[in-house]
Design an enzyme around this catalytic site. Structure first.
Site, PDB file in Angstrom:
ATOM      1  N   ASN A  50     -55.088  54.463  -7.154  1.00 50.05           N
ATOM      2  CA  ASN A  50     -54.496  55.628  -7.818  1.00 50.05           C
ATOM      3  C   ASN A  50     -53.175  55.204  -8.438  1.00 50.05           C
ATOM      4  O   ASN A  50     -52.224  54.909  -7.725  1.00 50.05           O
ATOM      5  CB  ASN A  50     -54.284  56.740  -6.786  1.00 50.05           C
ATOM      6  CG  ASN A  50     -53.949  58.056  -7.450  1.00 50.05           C
ATOM      7  OD1 ASN A  50     -54.551  58.438  -8.450  1.00 50.05           O
ATOM      8  ND2 ASN A  50     -52.979  58.742  -6.901  1.00 50.05           N
ATOM      9  N   CYS A  90     -53.494  60.659  -0.361  1.00 49.06           N
ATOM     10  CA  CYS A  90     -53.034  60.224   0.946  1.00 49.06           C
ATOM     11  C   CYS A  90     -52.175  58.985   0.851  1.00 49.06           C
ATOM     12  O   CYS A  90     -51.133  58.883   1.472  1.00 49.06           O
ATOM     13  CB  CYS A  90     -54.225  59.855   1.819  1.00 49.06           C
ATOM     14  SG  CYS A  90     -54.940  61.219   2.654  1.00 49.06           S
ATOM     15  N   SER A 124     -55.956  48.822   6.700  1.00 50.90           N
ATOM     16  CA  SER A 124     -55.743  48.643   5.269  1.00 50.90           C
ATOM     17  C   SER A 124     -55.863  47.158   4.951  1.00 50.90           C
ATOM     18  O   SER A 124     -54.884  46.431   4.992  1.00 50.90           O
ATOM     19  CB  SER A 124     -54.355  49.159   4.881  1.00 50.90           C
ATOM     20  OG  SER A 124     -54.294  50.542   5.067  1.00 50.90           O
ATOM     21  N   LEU A 125     -57.066  46.748   4.631  1.00 50.00           N
ATOM     22  CA  LEU A 125     -57.328  45.314   4.463  1.00 50.00           C
ATOM     23  C   LEU A 125     -56.918  44.849   3.056  1.00 50.00           C
ATOM     24  O   LEU A 125     -56.036  44.016   2.910  1.00 50.00           O
ATOM     25  CB  LEU A 125     -58.810  45.044   4.734  1.00 50.00           C
ATOM     26  CG  LEU A 125     -59.175  43.587   4.956  1.00 50.00           C
ATOM     27  CD1 LEU A 125     -58.589  43.070   6.260  1.00 50.00           C
ATOM     28  CD2 LEU A 125     -60.695  43.402   4.950  1.00 50.00           C
ATOM     29  N   HIS A 126     -57.607  45.353   2.061  1.00 50.28           N
ATOM     30  CA  HIS A 126     -57.250  45.187   0.643  1.00 50.28           C
ATOM     31  C   HIS A 126     -57.352  43.782   0.072  1.00 50.28           C
ATOM     32  O   HIS A 126     -57.274  43.610  -1.156  1.00 50.28           O
ATOM     33  CB  HIS A 126     -55.844  45.732   0.336  1.00 50.28           C
ATOM     34  CG  HIS A 126     -55.625  47.144   0.795  1.00 50.28           C
ATOM     35  ND1 HIS A 126     -56.571  48.128   0.667  1.00 50.28           N
ATOM     36  CD2 HIS A 126     -54.559  47.744   1.393  1.00 50.28           C
ATOM     37  CE1 HIS A 126     -56.109  49.269   1.158  1.00 50.28           C
ATOM     38  NE2 HIS A 126     -54.898  49.062   1.610  1.00 50.28           N
ATOM     39  N   CYS A 165     -48.421  50.462  -3.387  1.00 49.86           N
ATOM     40  CA  CYS A 165     -48.222  51.761  -2.740  1.00 49.86           C
ATOM     41  C   CYS A 165     -46.890  52.384  -3.151  1.00 49.86           C
ATOM     42  O   CYS A 165     -45.834  51.763  -3.015  1.00 49.86           O
ATOM     43  CB  CYS A 165     -48.274  51.606  -1.227  1.00 49.86           C
ATOM     44  SG  CYS A 165     -47.908  53.145  -0.346  1.00 49.86           S
ATOM     45  N   GLY A 209     -46.012  56.542   5.586  1.00 52.14           N
ATOM     46  CA  GLY A 209     -45.482  55.826   6.738  1.00 52.14           C
ATOM     47  C   GLY A 209     -46.490  54.952   7.452  1.00 52.14           C
ATOM     48  O   GLY A 209     -47.695  55.073   7.269  1.00 52.14           O
ATOM     49  N   GLU A 210     -45.957  54.038   8.252  1.00 50.88           N
ATOM     50  CA  GLU A 210     -46.790  53.160   9.066  1.00 50.88           C
ATOM     51  C   GLU A 210     -46.779  53.723  10.496  1.00 50.88           C
ATOM     52  O   GLU A 210     -45.787  53.608  11.219  1.00 50.88           O
ATOM     53  CB  GLU A 210     -46.217  51.726   9.032  1.00 50.88           C
ATOM     54  CG  GLU A 210     -46.848  50.761  10.022  1.00 50.88           C
ATOM     55  CD  GLU A 210     -48.375  50.790  10.071  1.00 50.88           C
ATOM     56  OE1 GLU A 210     -49.027  50.527   9.041  1.00 50.88           O
ATOM     57  OE2 GLU A 210     -48.930  51.094  11.149  1.00 50.88           O
ATOM     58  N   CYS A 238     -54.887  65.095   6.283  1.00 46.61           N
ATOM     59  CA  CYS A 238     -54.224  63.796   6.195  1.00 46.61           C
ATOM     60  C   CYS A 238     -52.740  64.027   6.464  1.00 46.61           C
ATOM     61  O   CYS A 238     -52.085  64.766   5.733  1.00 46.61           O
ATOM     62  CB  CYS A 238     -54.449  63.230   4.794  1.00 46.61           C
ATOM     63  SG  CYS A 238     -53.560  61.706   4.502  1.00 46.61           S
TER      64      CYS A 238
HETATM   65  N1  SAH Z   1     -49.297  52.921   6.297  1.00 46.40           N
HETATM   66  C1  SAH Z   1     -50.643  53.102   6.693  1.00 46.40           C
HETATM   67  C2  SAH Z   1     -51.188  54.489   6.456  1.00 46.40           C
HETATM   68  C3  SAH Z   1     -50.807  55.188   5.184  1.00 46.40           C
HETATM   69  S1  SAH Z   1     -51.504  54.616   3.669  1.00 46.40           S
HETATM   70  C4  SAH Z   1     -51.514  52.088   6.018  1.00 46.40           C
HETATM   71  O1  SAH Z   1     -51.043  51.400   5.124  1.00 46.40           O
HETATM   72  O2  SAH Z   1     -52.678  51.980   6.411  1.00 46.40           O
HETATM   73  C5  SAH Z   1     -53.185  55.200   3.665  1.00 46.40           C
HETATM   74  C6  SAH Z   1     -54.108  54.349   2.777  1.00 46.40           C
HETATM   75  O3  SAH Z   1     -53.847  54.571   1.381  1.00 46.40           O
HETATM   76  C7  SAH Z   1     -53.917  52.873   3.022  1.00 46.40           C
HETATM   77  O4  SAH Z   1     -55.151  52.211   3.085  1.00 46.40           O
HETATM   78  C8  SAH Z   1     -53.145  52.472   1.784  1.00 46.40           C
HETATM   79  O5  SAH Z   1     -53.263  51.099   1.563  1.00 46.40           O
HETATM   80  C9  SAH Z   1     -53.783  53.314   0.721  1.00 46.40           C
HETATM   81  N2  SAH Z   1     -53.011  53.401  -0.537  1.00 46.40           N
HETATM   82  C10 SAH Z   1     -51.668  53.328  -0.697  1.00 46.40           C
HETATM   83  N3  SAH Z   1     -51.332  53.465  -2.002  1.00 46.40           N
HETATM   84  C11 SAH Z   1     -52.471  53.626  -2.687  1.00 46.40           C
HETATM   85  C12 SAH Z   1     -52.783  53.823  -4.082  1.00 46.40           C
HETATM   86  N4  SAH Z   1     -51.829  53.878  -5.004  1.00 46.40           N
HETATM   87  N5  SAH Z   1     -54.081  53.966  -4.422  1.00 46.40           N
HETATM   88  C13 SAH Z   1     -55.052  53.943  -3.481  1.00 46.40           C
HETATM   89  N6  SAH Z   1     -54.823  53.764  -2.158  1.00 46.40           N
HETATM   90  C14 SAH Z   1     -53.551  53.598  -1.759  1.00 46.40           C
HETATM   91 FE1  SF4 Z   2     -47.795  52.246   1.841  1.00 42.84          FE
HETATM   92 FE2  SF4 Z   2     -49.086  52.008   4.215  1.00 42.84          FE
HETATM   93 FE3  SF4 Z   2     -48.010  49.858   2.982  1.00 42.84          FE
HETATM   94 FE4  SF4 Z   2     -46.410  51.711   4.043  1.00 42.84          FE
HETATM   95  S1  SF4 Z   2     -47.838  50.374   5.134  1.00 42.84           S
HETATM   96  S2  SF4 Z   2     -46.135  50.708   2.045  1.00 42.84           S
HETATM   97  S3  SF4 Z   2     -47.567  53.573   3.619  1.00 42.84           S
HETATM   98  S4  SF4 Z   2     -49.723  51.149   2.223  1.00 42.84           S
END
Ligand code: SAH
Ligand code: SF4
Length: 380
Positions: free
Chosen positions: A318, A361, A241-243, A130, A187-188, A116
């Site tokens: 997490n 990650c 990253s839908l959520h 995040c 990062g994005e 990762c």
């Molecule tokens: N920025 C990109 C890639 C990095 S984050 C993105 O957002 O997709 C990688 C994954 O971890 C994403 O799905 C993000 O939403 C998730 N993530 C971030 N913080 C988290 C946390 N505290 N617990 C579980 N997943 C988390």
């Molecule tokens: Fe975290 Fe990805 Fe959102 Fe950036 S885009 S704040 S790395 S979940």
């Protein structure tokens, strides 16, 4: 959105003692060839010489130009004067200076190993669950720093021909210890498009690191206009990253949704180049207690994705210090997963191990499984 790019800083970040030496990591084949021409390599030899350099760098993993024994001594010396194979400092450093750290997480499984990696230091986006989103300092990683994370991980794992890890316990059976790469670190990645694309082209190069595009997954929070371009120019697997399944909630969890709402995001997914049942999009869904984890949410998730070849990953949240969320209760996650399962998606919740990793990650600042830690573990 402007993100400071690094070209001016690039050499310095790699090699502060000898800033004149250019890092080889991250240069594409054409640029490498041009550099050799500039060094005086005759035109008809350039291809051969850059193939040699490439192969020593990415197949053998050497860190010293002096080791490239099939290149004549004089030329080797000149290349050594002009270039460095040192691993990028930002990656090797691993020092806890706030906002300066990126981390790489290695996830060994029985038959594969996933790395990762990060695309930026910090993140300009501010997803509310995040930890990375709370960091102030943001800069793009160079392509060399992105590829460098793979190189460094292979160094640490002893994953080069002829080298061997001092103890292989816990490492996968596969010939290569790193078979897959996910851009799910800090990062994005689509806000550092060019560097990430160039780095992944190097990672996928069949005569180098040779990590197939099907084994590379880019995760994005939903930078919609860049999704088709990523498909065309890089063509890796995609994760979203839908959520949340409603704009109102997604606006809060993943604020980029205000710019590109669900309708636009899902349209970009449907149109993703190469999308098929063999090449599905992964939808990541972090389980937040009482926020997005109801059965109605699960049903709506399945409905939203009905016409998209998709995989679903439910990620237990997490927690981090002062995080405004809690992880869903385990039986709620199971109930949610059951709805998703019944709709035909296989085991959507990450295994406890994968869960740690994913959390690590997504939340690299306080990652529980860091490469260093896992390297130590496998050597213990
Ligand atoms: N920025 C990109 C890639 C990095 S984050 C993105 O957002 O997709 C990688 C994954 O971890 C994403 O799905 C993000 O939403 C998730 N993530 C971030 N913080 C988290 C946390 N505290 N617990 C579980 N997943 C988390
Ligand atoms: Fe975290 Fe990805 Fe959102 Fe950036 S885009 S704040 S790395 S979940």
């Amino acid at each position: 959105m402007t993100i400071p790019t690094l070209s001016a800083e690039r050499a310095a970040s790699f090699e502060s003692d000898r800033p004149t030496r250019e890092p080889i990591l991250g240069l594409d084949r054409a640029t490498l060839g041009a550099r050799l021409v500039a060094l005086g390599v005759p035109e008809r030899q350039v291809r051969m010489r850059s193939n040699q350099l490439w192969s020593w760098t990415y197949v053998r993993g050497v860190t010293d130009v002096g080791a490239m024994t099939d290149i004549g001594k004089d030329l080797r010396a000149e290349i050594g004067e002009a270039f460095t194979l040192k691993r990028p400092e930002i990656v090797t450093e691993q020092v806890s200076v706030d906002g300066k750290e990126v981390e790489t997480v290695y996830i060994p499984e029985e038959d594969r190993g996933t790395l990762c990696i990060s695309s930026q230091v910090g993140c300009t986006l501010t997803c509310s669950f995040c930890h990375t989103g709370t960091q102030r300092l943001v800069r793009n990683l160079t392509s060399g720093e992105i590829v460098g994370q793979i190189m460094l991980a292979r160094d640490r794992l002893g994953d080069w021909p002829g080298a061997s890890a001092s103890d292989l316990r816990g490492l996968p059976d596969s010939e290569r210890k790193i078979t897959n790469v996910v851009l799910m670190g800090m990062g994005e990645p689509l806000y550092n498009f060019d560097n990430v694309r160039d780095a992944m082209a190097i990672a996928a190069d069949g005569e180098g690191l040779a990590i197939g595009k099907r084994r590379i997954t880019l995760s994005t929070s939903g930078v919609v206009p860049e999704i088709p371009r990523w498909g065309d120019e890089a063509g890796t697997m995609l994760a979203i990253s839908l959520h949340a399944v409603h704009d109102e909630l997604r606006d809060k969890l993943v604020p980029i949704n205000k710019k590109w709402p669900l309708k636009d995001l899902l349209a970009a997914c449907r149109a993703y180049p190469g999308l098929s049942n063999a090449k599905r999009i992964t939808f990541e869904y972090v389980m937040l207690k009482g926020v997005n984890d109801s059965i109605a949410d699960a049903k709506e998730l399945v409905r939203l994705l009905a016409k998209i070849p998709a995989k679903i990953n439910l990620i237990p949240f997490n927690p981090w210090p002062a995080a405004p969320f809690e992880c869903s209760d385990w039986d709620q996650i199971e109930k949610f997963a059951e709805v998703v399962n019944r709709a035909g998606y296989a085991s959507p919740v990450r295994s406890p191990r994968g869960r740690d990793i994913m959390a690590a990650c997504g939340q690299l600042k306080s990652a529980s499984v860091k490469l260093r830690a896992s390297a130590r573990l496998t050597q213990a």
